[in-house]
Design a protein around this motif. Structure first.
Motif, PDB file in Angstrom:
ATOM      1  N   THR A  16      -6.720 -15.435   2.240  1.00 24.10           N
ATOM      2  CA  THR A  16      -6.607 -14.649   3.468  1.00 24.10           C
ATOM      3  C   THR A  16      -5.352 -13.793   3.505  1.00 24.10           C
ATOM      4  O   THR A  16      -4.254 -14.238   3.158  1.00 24.10           O
ATOM      5  CB  THR A  16      -6.657 -15.560   4.718  1.00 24.10           C
ATOM      6  N   ASP A  17      -5.547 -12.558   3.909  1.00 26.80           N
ATOM      7  CA  ASP A  17      -4.443 -11.667   4.246  1.00 26.80           C
ATOM      8  C   ASP A  17      -3.732 -12.228   5.479  1.00 26.80           C
ATOM      9  O   ASP A  17      -4.250 -13.117   6.174  1.00 26.80           O
ATOM     10  CB  ASP A  17      -5.034 -10.281   4.527  1.00 26.80           C
ATOM     11  N   LEU A  18      -2.551 -11.716   5.773  1.00 29.69           N
ATOM     12  CA  LEU A  18      -1.790 -12.189   6.928  1.00 29.69           C
ATOM     13  C   LEU A  18      -1.809 -11.191   8.083  1.00 29.69           C
ATOM     14  O   LEU A  18      -2.526 -11.368   9.052  1.00 29.69           O
ATOM     15  CB  LEU A  18      -0.350 -12.510   6.513  1.00 29.69           C
ATOM     16  N   LEU A  38      -4.942 -13.042   9.529  1.00 26.54           N
ATOM     17  CA  LEU A  38      -4.676 -14.410   9.965  1.00 26.54           C
ATOM     18  C   LEU A  38      -3.725 -14.436  11.162  1.00 26.54           C
ATOM     19  O   LEU A  38      -3.879 -15.245  12.081  1.00 26.54           O
ATOM     20  CB  LEU A  38      -4.058 -15.210   8.817  1.00 26.54           C
ATOM     21  N   PHE A  46      -2.545 -17.675   0.777  1.00 27.00           N
ATOM     22  CA  PHE A  46      -2.169 -16.504   1.541  1.00 27.00           C
ATOM     23  C   PHE A  46      -1.939 -15.373   0.539  1.00 27.00           C
ATOM     24  O   PHE A  46      -1.156 -15.514  -0.402  1.00 27.00           O
ATOM     25  CB  PHE A  46      -0.918 -16.774   2.360  1.00 27.00           C
ATOM     26  N   THR A  49      -0.959 -11.445   0.495  1.00 28.09           N
ATOM     27  CA  THR A  49      -0.367 -10.507   1.442  1.00 28.09           C
ATOM     28  C   THR A  49       0.399  -9.388   0.760  1.00 28.09           C
ATOM     29  O   THR A  49       0.795  -9.508  -0.405  1.00 28.09           O
ATOM     30  CB  THR A  49       0.583 -11.286   2.388  1.00 28.09           C
ATOM     31  N   MET A  84       7.825 -14.690   4.401  1.00 25.53           N
ATOM     32  CA  MET A  84       6.735 -15.667   4.466  1.00 25.53           C
ATOM     33  C   MET A  84       7.030 -16.864   5.368  1.00 25.53           C
ATOM     34  O   MET A  84       6.223 -17.783   5.461  1.00 25.53           O
ATOM     35  CB  MET A  84       6.410 -16.157   3.056  1.00 25.53           C
ATOM     36  N   VAL A  86       4.356 -18.389   7.806  1.00 26.97           N
ATOM     37  CA  VAL A  86       3.275 -19.304   7.418  1.00 26.97           C
ATOM     38  C   VAL A  86       3.760 -20.417   6.496  1.00 26.97           C
ATOM     39  O   VAL A  86       2.960 -21.162   5.954  1.00 26.97           O
ATOM     40  CB  VAL A  86       2.111 -18.553   6.732  1.00 26.97           C
ATOM     41  N   ALA A 141       1.943 -18.658  -2.716  1.00 29.22           N
ATOM     42  CA  ALA A 141       1.387 -17.500  -2.033  1.00 29.22           C
ATOM     43  C   ALA A 141       1.434 -16.308  -2.970  1.00 29.22           C
ATOM     44  O   ALA A 141       2.307 -16.220  -3.843  1.00 29.22           O
ATOM     45  CB  ALA A 141       2.176 -17.195  -0.760  1.00 29.22           C
ATOM     46  N   CYS A 187       2.180 -12.499  -3.088  1.00 27.59           N
ATOM     47  CA  CYS A 187       2.935 -11.550  -2.272  1.00 27.59           C
ATOM     48  C   CYS A 187       2.946 -10.161  -2.911  1.00 27.59           C
ATOM     49  O   CYS A 187       2.574  -9.989  -4.075  1.00 27.59           O
ATOM     50  CB  CYS A 187       4.367 -12.053  -2.091  1.00 27.59           C
TER      51      CYS A 187
END
Length: 296
Positions: free
Chosen positions: A29-31, A35, A62, A64, A71, A74, A84, A86
């Motif tokens: 999921t993107d942030l 999200l 995540f 993103t 970050m 989250v 994650a 990034c």
């Protein structure tokens, strides 16, 4: 029931994607805009859904455009793996140690010479463009670059000089170039930038302004996510992805099940084929709850 020119809702799966019935093993999921709510919070409902997915054995990643140092929002929800993706795929980051102590486990850099040439091409093709430079542990910007970010840069200067041998940005890997145009429309600038630089870099955008994000050739959320999934023996069909902007398109196209948010850019909606509720309405949680309810 079809909505928005053939994009299905979260409660209807496209019949043409038979692999949608494969039980998911990973949620990507993107942030921002996905999200996170517009106030950058993670709602209690979403927190509960993420925890329930992990408890059911579904890994959550995540993915993103944010740098690692952004970050914290989250960091409490990374669960066991602590990883994650990034910078739009430019880095995989281990956030186990908390804010300020992140560790890069994969870096896919632009390359300093490539970055300098990209700056030159954009200056010629889109006069008025101003730049910032995102690195593993530093951020630099030109004086005319707008105060989009909440932090003070490590240094100011012309991008050419910052990126040159001996410049302030010479020592660390370049994860992204950020290019802003003060007059062009966002999608027009994205299209122009892609035409000007060709395939030497990857150009995308996630901002509502004329700000494009430039990564190394072939670097995207999708390509780095695919690498992480391959290590885990997870196929695209076993991935559920969420996003809202052009920088999510490749990931939404790659994943076996993909959902664009109700607030998404039209191109993201077309890429996903499915739509869930908007970010402020816990659209990610809506889908996760449905997935968990259907598990055997």
């Amino acid at each position: 029931m079809r909505e928005n020119g053939g994009v299905t809702s979260a409660l209807e799966a496209p019949a043409t994607r038979a692999h949608a019935a494969v039980p998911p093993r990973l949620i990507a999921t993107d942030l921002d805009g996905t999200l996170l709510r517009d106030d950058k919070s993670v709602s209690p409902r979403t927190v509960a859904a993420l925890a329930a997915a992990e408890a059911a054995g579904i890994e959550v990643f995540f993915v993103t455009g944010r740098p690692a140092r952004w970050m914290e929002v989250v960091s409490d929800h990374l669960h066991g793996h602590g990883l994650a993706i990034c910078g739009n795929g430019a880095a995989v980051v281990d956030l186990h140690e908390g804010p300020g102590h992140h560790r890069f486990t994969m870096v896919r850099e632009v390359g300093h010479a490539n970055a300098r040439e990209t700056v030159r091409l954009l200056r010629e093709g889109a006069p008025g463009t101003v730049f910032a430079i995102e690195q593993t542990y530093a951020f630099h910007q030109e004086h005319a670059y707008p105060s989009i970010h909440v932090e003070r840069p490590d240094s100011y200067g012309d991008a050419d000089e910052l990126l040159a041998p001996g410049g302030a940005a010479a020592r660390l890997p370049v994860l992204k170039l950020l290019a802003f145009h003060p007059a062009l429309e966002p999608d027009a600038f994205l299209s122009l930038a892609r035409t000007v630089v060709g395939d030497r870099v990857t150009v995308t955008r996630s901002s509502p302004t004329a700000l494009v994000e430039i990564s190394g050739p072939g670097v995207s959320k999708a390509s780095t996510l695919a690498m992480c999934c391959a290590v885990r023996g997870i196929s695209p069909e076993e991935v559920v992805a969420f996003g809202d902007m052009p920088n999510d398109i490749e990931m939404l196209t790659w994943a076996g099940q993909a959902y664009a948010m109700g607030n998404a850019h039209p191109d993201a909606l077309r890429a996903a084929g499915r739509r869930t509720a908007a970010n402020n309405e816990d659209g990610v949680a809506v889908v996760i709850e449905k997935i968990l309810a259907e598990l055997p």
